[in-house]
Enzyme design. Sequence first.
Site, short mmCIF file in Angstrom:
data_model
loop_
_atom_site.label_atom_id
_atom_site.label_comp_id
_atom_site.label_asym_id
_atom_site.label_seq_id
_atom_site.Cartn_x
_atom_site.Cartn_y
_atom_site.Cartn_z
N CYS B 84 50.09 66.04 20.77
CA CYS B 84 50.78 64.85 20.27
C CYS B 84 51.39 64.07 21.44
CB CYS B 84 51.78 65.25 19.20
SG CYS B 84 52.29 63.91 18.12
N HIS B 194 49.21 69.18 15.36
CA HIS B 194 50.14 70.16 15.90
C HIS B 194 49.75 71.59 15.56
CE1 HIS B 194 53.56 67.53 17.20
NE2 HIS B 194 52.97 66.68 16.39
N GLU B 196 50.83 74.21 16.83
CA GLU B 196 52.01 75.09 16.91
C GLU B 196 52.77 75.13 15.58
OE1 GLU B 196 51.85 72.10 17.77
OE2 GLU B 196 53.79 71.07 18.00
#
Lengths: 78, 225
Positions: B84, B194, B196
Site C-alpha cells: 500500500c 494488505h 498483513e
Amino acid sequence: MRARVLVRPKQGILDPQGQAVERALPALGFQGVSGVHVGRLIELDVEDPERLPEMCERLLANPLIEDYEIVHTDPGRP
Amino acid sequence: MKFGVIRFPGSCDEVDALDAAGRVGEAVLLWHGDRDLQGVDAVIVPGGFSYGDYLRVGAIARFAPVMEEVAEFARAGGLVLGICNGFQVLCEARLLPGALLPNVSLRFICRQVSLDVVRPDTAFTRACQDGRPLSIPVKHTTGRFYAPEDELGRLEASGQVLLRYAPGENPNGSLHDIAGVCNETGNVFGLMPHPEHAVDPLTGSTDGLKIFESMRAHAADRVLV
C-alpha cells in the site's frame, strides 16, 4: 526570488478530481465549463532559481504523472 | 528468516506487518532515520500514511535515510516488499515502475478483494501454487496503478505483473486490473492489498500469510545455494 510551481496531472491521464469539479459547477448554475483539471500550487523563495527544475524533478512533482510549470514572480512583489 | 519492517512518521500498518512476518520468521522494526538494516533477509515497507501523505503519497518517505540503504539492498538482490503506502514509496523511489493515482471513485475503499495470482513462481508468490485466488483486504484512496501504455506492455510481456484484481473486483481503476508488480529482477514487489491483515482466522482469510511464506521459502533456497 519568489517562485511559483504549478503542478498539474499529465494530459491523457484520467483526472477524477477534475471531473468531479466539472460536474459540480452546473449544479451550482455555472454552464459552459469543460476541460477542468485539478493540480497543486507550491510557492517558495529561492536564492538560486537555476535549481528549481531539479527541485521539481526530484520532489515537487512526479514527472511520470505530472507536468510542472515554474513561474518567476517579481522579486519586489508577493 | 529475518524480516525488517520500516516505521516512518505516519506509518500505521507496520504493526500488523511485524505480527504477520513474526508468524513466519523473526521480525524487527527498522526506524526510518537509521541506516542499519540489522542484517535482515527481507525489508517490508508498510502501509499507512507516511508523512501524512503530504505533497504526494510516498513522496517524502522515499528520501528517508533508511530508504538509501533499502535501495542499495535492492540493488544487491535483497527482497523488498512494499504494501500500500509502501508500494507508493517504492514507486516514488523508482525501485518499482509506474505510479499510484487517486481511486477513480475518489472514495476511500476498504473491503475484501479477490486477487488472481498471475505468476505463482516468484519469490513473493511461490506459496500460491494451488491455482486459487487470494482473498485479501484493500483500504486506500490512492491505489490506481498507472504506467504509460508502452511501459504497461513491457511489464506484461516481461512477467512483472504478479497479482491482478479478479474480474469485477478492481476497486480503484488500476490499469490492466494490476494489483501488484515487481521490478525487472523480481526481488522488489509492491501491492496495494494488505496481506498483513489476512493472516489470522479471526479476520476471515489467512491468504496473506502465503506471501510471507513465499519470501521465507525463497530466502531458505538462497542460503542453500
